[in-house]
Design a protein around this motif. Structure first.
Motif, PDB file in Angstrom:
ATOM      1  N   ARG A 235       7.581 -20.703  -9.067  1.00  0.00           N
ATOM      2  CA  ARG A 235       8.803 -19.883  -8.904  1.00  0.00           C
ATOM      3  C   ARG A 235       8.807 -18.712  -9.891  1.00  0.00           C
ATOM      4  N   GLY A 236       7.682 -18.024  -9.932  1.00  0.00           N
ATOM      5  CA  GLY A 236       7.603 -16.807 -10.751  1.00  0.00           C
ATOM      6  C   GLY A 236       7.267 -17.035 -12.213  1.00  0.00           C
ATOM      7  N   VAL A 237       7.203 -18.298 -12.644  1.00  0.00           N
ATOM      8  CA  VAL A 237       6.868 -18.564 -14.050  1.00  0.00           C
ATOM      9  C   VAL A 237       5.385 -18.932 -14.139  1.00  0.00           C
ATOM     10  N   ASN A 238       4.660 -18.233 -15.050  1.00  0.00           N
ATOM     11  CA  ASN A 238       3.243 -18.537 -15.231  1.00  0.00           C
ATOM     12  C   ASN A 238       3.082 -19.718 -16.173  1.00  0.00           C
TER      13      ASN A 238
ATOM     14  N   ILE B 285      -0.570 -33.459 -11.988  1.00  0.00           N
ATOM     15  CA  ILE B 285       0.363 -32.381 -11.630  1.00  0.00           C
ATOM     16  C   ILE B 285       0.166 -32.067 -10.154  1.00  0.00           C
ATOM     17  N   ILE B 286       1.252 -32.094  -9.406  1.00  0.00           N
ATOM     18  CA  ILE B 286       1.137 -31.808  -7.975  1.00  0.00           C
ATOM     19  C   ILE B 286       2.102 -30.668  -7.636  1.00  0.00           C
ATOM     20  N   VAL B 287       1.560 -29.646  -6.997  1.00  0.00           N
ATOM     21  CA  VAL B 287       2.405 -28.504  -6.638  1.00  0.00           C
ATOM     22  C   VAL B 287       2.474 -28.410  -5.115  1.00  0.00           C
ATOM     23  N   THR B 288       3.676 -28.309  -4.599  1.00  0.00           N
ATOM     24  CA  THR B 288       3.851 -28.173  -3.148  1.00  0.00           C
ATOM     25  C   THR B 288       4.817 -27.018  -2.891  1.00  0.00           C
ATOM     26  N   ARG B 289       4.979 -26.690  -1.656  1.00  0.00           N
ATOM     27  CA  ARG B 289       5.967 -25.653  -1.321  1.00  0.00           C
ATOM     28  C   ARG B 289       6.821 -26.158  -0.164  1.00  0.00           C
ATOM     29  N   GLU B 290       8.125 -26.100  -0.371  1.00  0.00           N
ATOM     30  CA  GLU B 290       9.038 -26.462   0.711  1.00  0.00           C
ATOM     31  C   GLU B 290       9.815 -25.213   1.068  1.00  0.00           C
ATOM     32  N   GLY B 291       9.615 -24.714   2.296  1.00  0.00           N
ATOM     33  CA  GLY B 291      10.204 -23.425   2.662  1.00  0.00           C
ATOM     34  C   GLY B 291       9.560 -22.373   1.782  1.00  0.00           C
ATOM     35  N   ASN B 292      10.396 -21.630   1.046  1.00  0.00           N
ATOM     36  CA  ASN B 292       9.835 -20.618   0.142  1.00  0.00           C
ATOM     37  C   ASN B 292       9.850 -21.091  -1.308  1.00  0.00           C
TER      38      ASN B 292
ATOM     39  N   ASP C 213      -2.951 -28.571  -6.078  1.00  0.00           N
ATOM     40  CA  ASP C 213      -2.065 -27.509  -5.607  1.00  0.00           C
ATOM     41  C   ASP C 213      -2.116 -27.485  -4.090  1.00  0.00           C
ATOM     42  N   LEU C 214      -1.147 -28.131  -3.458  1.00  0.00           N
ATOM     43  CA  LEU C 214      -1.161 -28.255  -2.002  1.00  0.00           C
ATOM     44  C   LEU C 214      -0.702 -26.976  -1.303  1.00  0.00           C
ATOM     45  N   ARG C 215      -0.228 -26.016  -2.086  1.00  0.00           N
ATOM     46  CA  ARG C 215       0.216 -24.755  -1.481  1.00  0.00           C
ATOM     47  C   ARG C 215      -0.959 -23.985  -0.895  1.00  0.00           C
TER      48      ARG C 215
END
Ligand SMILES: [Zn+2]
Length: 434
Positions: free
Chosen positions: A334-337, A359-366, A429-431
Motif C-alpha cells: 500500500r505504497g510503503v516500501n 511473509i505472505i503478500v496478497t491482493r484483494e481488489g486493489n 508474493d502472490l500478487r
C-alpha cells in the motif's frame, strides 16, 4: 588475524592509486579481449582511455545479470576455454544458470580473498571448521573451504542436509567454527536441542561465519544465543567471484570489502546516479584483478550503505552494511516500501517470538494484504488467551509504529513453519501471479 596486512591496512591514498592503476588496466583488457564489452562501450561512446580518475568509472556502462545470461555459457570469457581451472554456476530461478569461470590466477585471488574473510571473522590456524553449505556448483562451500584451508585451519566438508548427522559431527569432531546460512545455523541449534544436547557443554563451537543470505542483527543475536558463539556475516556473489568480496571483523560494524580486488559503488537503482555518502543504495562492483571473466560495474541489486571511516580493527578498507535486501525483493505494501529483513528485525526484537517466520503478500481488489506468520518461542503461550492477545497486539503495534505497515499477524506453534537447509525463502508474493 589480518591475513593480508599490506592490502588490508594500506592508506586510503595508496589504495586509491592501486585501484586506479588496476581499473585502467582491466577496462583496457576487457575492451580488447571480450567482444561484448567492446560492442557495448563503442555503442555508448565510451573508450578505456577516458579513465583518468576513479570517478571516471561512472562513464562506463553497467553490466547486468541479463548480460551474463544472454552470453551463456562462455560469451564473456576473456581467455581461451583451455585456460580455465574451475567452472561454477549459480542456480537460475528459471532456465539456464549463470556460469562463473576461474583461471589459475583467479583461483589464487579467490582463495586469498576467502582467507581474508576468514581472518576478518577471527578464524585461526588451529580451528576446526565445519562447512555446512551444499558442495557443488554453488560457490559458497568450496570458496569458504579454500579460505579456511589457506588460513591453516582443518576443514570438515559436511555439506548441507541430514541435520542430525551434522550435529553428531559438530560434537564428535569438536568443530570450533560453523560455516552455513544463518537459517541453517538455527536449524542445527534446534535439532541439537531436540536430540537432548546441552550446546554450551557438549559442543566446542566458538565462532560462526554466515553468508549467502541476508540476515538482520537481531537474527545474528538469536543465533549467538542459541549456539553460544560469536557470529559474523560475510558477503559475496558468484557473478563477481563467490564468497570473499567482504567480511565482518570482530568489531561487528560492517563488512570490510576487499577493495584492492573489488571496486564498490552505490547507486540509486532508479536514476542510476551515485547516492550521497552515507545514503542507502544498490551495490555495484567491478572486479579489478580477475582475468578469466572480469565483470565491470556489475549491478548486484543488493541494497546497503558504505562506511569509509577507519575501523578499530586496523583495516582501512571500506565497510558495507548488512544487505537490507535485494532491490527486486523490496515489497511495496500500500505504497510503503519495506524489505523482509526489516520485518525480521522487528519480530526478532520481541523476546516471546521464535526465530522462524513467513511473509505472505496478497491482493484483494486493489488492496495489498500482508500476512506475517511467526512462531512463538514457547508453545504454552498459545493456550493462555490473555498472553496470546497481548503478544499479538505487540507484534502488530511494533510493525505499525516502526515500519508503518499494517499486517495480519498469525502466531503459530514452535516447529510448525518450514525449515531451510540452504538459502531461506520466507516471502511469498502472490500478487505477482495475478
Ligand atoms: Zn574492522
Amino acid at each position: 588475524m589480518i591475513y593480508d596486512v599490506k592490502h588490508e591496512t594500506m592508506s586510503r591514498e595508496e589504495l586509491e592509486v592501486l585501484q586506479l592503476e588496476r581499473l585502467k588496466k582491466i577496462v583496457h583488457y576487457v575492451y580488447e579481449k571480450v567482444p561484448f564489452y567492446k560492442r557495448k562501450y563503442d555503442l555508448a561512446g565510451f573508450h578505456p582511455d577516458m579513465i583518468k580518475t576513479l570517478k571516471d568509472i561512472q562513464k562506463i556502462p553497467f553490466t547486468e545479470k541479463s548480460d551474463l545470461r544472454d552470453n551463456y555459457p562462455y560469451g564473456l570469457l576473456a581467455v581461451p576455454i583451455s585456460k580455465l581451472k574451475r567452472i561454477h554456476a549459480s542456480s537460475g530461478t528459471s532456465g539456464k544458470p549463470t556460469v562463473v569461470c576461474y583461471t589459475e590466477h583467479d583461483m589464487e585471488i579467490w582463495k586469498d580473498c576467502c582467507a581474508r574473510v576468514c581472518g576478518q571473522a577471527g578464524l585461526e590456524p588451529d580451528d576446526i571448521v565445519q562447512v555446512c553449505f551444499g558442495y557443488g556448483l554453488f560457490t559458497g562451500a568450496l570458496g569458504m573451504h579454500q579460505g579456511a584451508e589457506r588460513i591453516g585451519a582443518a576443514v570438515i566438508p559436511a555439506s548441507a542436509g541430514n541435520t542430525e548427522r551434522q550435529v553428531m559431527l559438530l560434537k564428535d569432531l569438536k568443530a570450533t567454527v560453523l560455516v552455513s546460512t544463518p537459517s541453517y545455523a538455527l536449524r542445527i541449534a534446534e535439532i541439537a536441542r531436540k536430540l537432548g544436547y546441552d550446546i554450551k557443554k557438549d559442543f566446542s563451537l566458538r565462532l560462526g561465519l554466515f553468508g549467502s543470505e541476508s540476515s538482520s542483527e537481531e537474527m545474528h543475536a538469536e543465533i549467538a544465543k542459541q549456539l553460544n558463539i560469536f557470529t559474523t556475516d560475510n558477503y559475496g556473489l558468484s557473478e563477481v567471484i563467490g564468497p570473499g568480496v567482504s567480511g565482518e571483523c570482530y568489531k561487528k560494524n560492517g563488512m570490510h570489502i576487499n577493495e584492492d580486488h573489488f571496486y564498490p559503488e552505490l547507486i540509486n537503482s532508479d536514476t542510476l546516479e551515485p547516492v550521497k555518502p552515507g545514503e542507502i543504495g544498490e551495490l555495484v562492483l567491478t572486479t579489478l584483478t580477475k582475468d578469466g571473466m572480469p565483470v565491470i560495474r556489475y549491478r548486484t541489486k543488493d541494497i546497503c550503505t558504505l562506511d569509509y571511516s577507519p575501523c578499530e580493527c586496523g583495516r582501512t578498507t571500506v565497510r558495507m552494511s548488512k544487505i537490507l535486501g535485494r532491490s527486486d525483493d523490496m515489497l511495496i505494501i500500500r505504497g510503503v516500501n519495506v524489505f523482509p529483513s526489516q520485518i525480521e528485525s522487528v519480530l526478532m526484537e520481541i523476546p516471546e517470538i521464535g526465530s522462524q517466520y513467513e511473509i505472505i503478500v496478497t491482493r484483494e481488489g486493489n488492496m495489498d494484504k500482508l500476512e506475517v506468520r511467526v512462531e512463538v518461542a514457547d508453545g504454552s503461550l498459545l493456550t493462555d488467551y490473555k498472553k496470546l492477545m497481548d503478544l499479538h497486539q505487540k507484534v502488530q503495534h511494533n510493525l505499525r509504529v516502526i515500519l508503518q505497515i499494517d499486517a495480519l499477524v498469525k502466531l503459530v506453534e514452535p516447529l510448525s513453519l518450514k525449515r531451510f537447509e540452504g538459502k531461506a525463502n520466507r516471502v511469498t508474493d502472490l500478487r505477482k501471479k495475478n
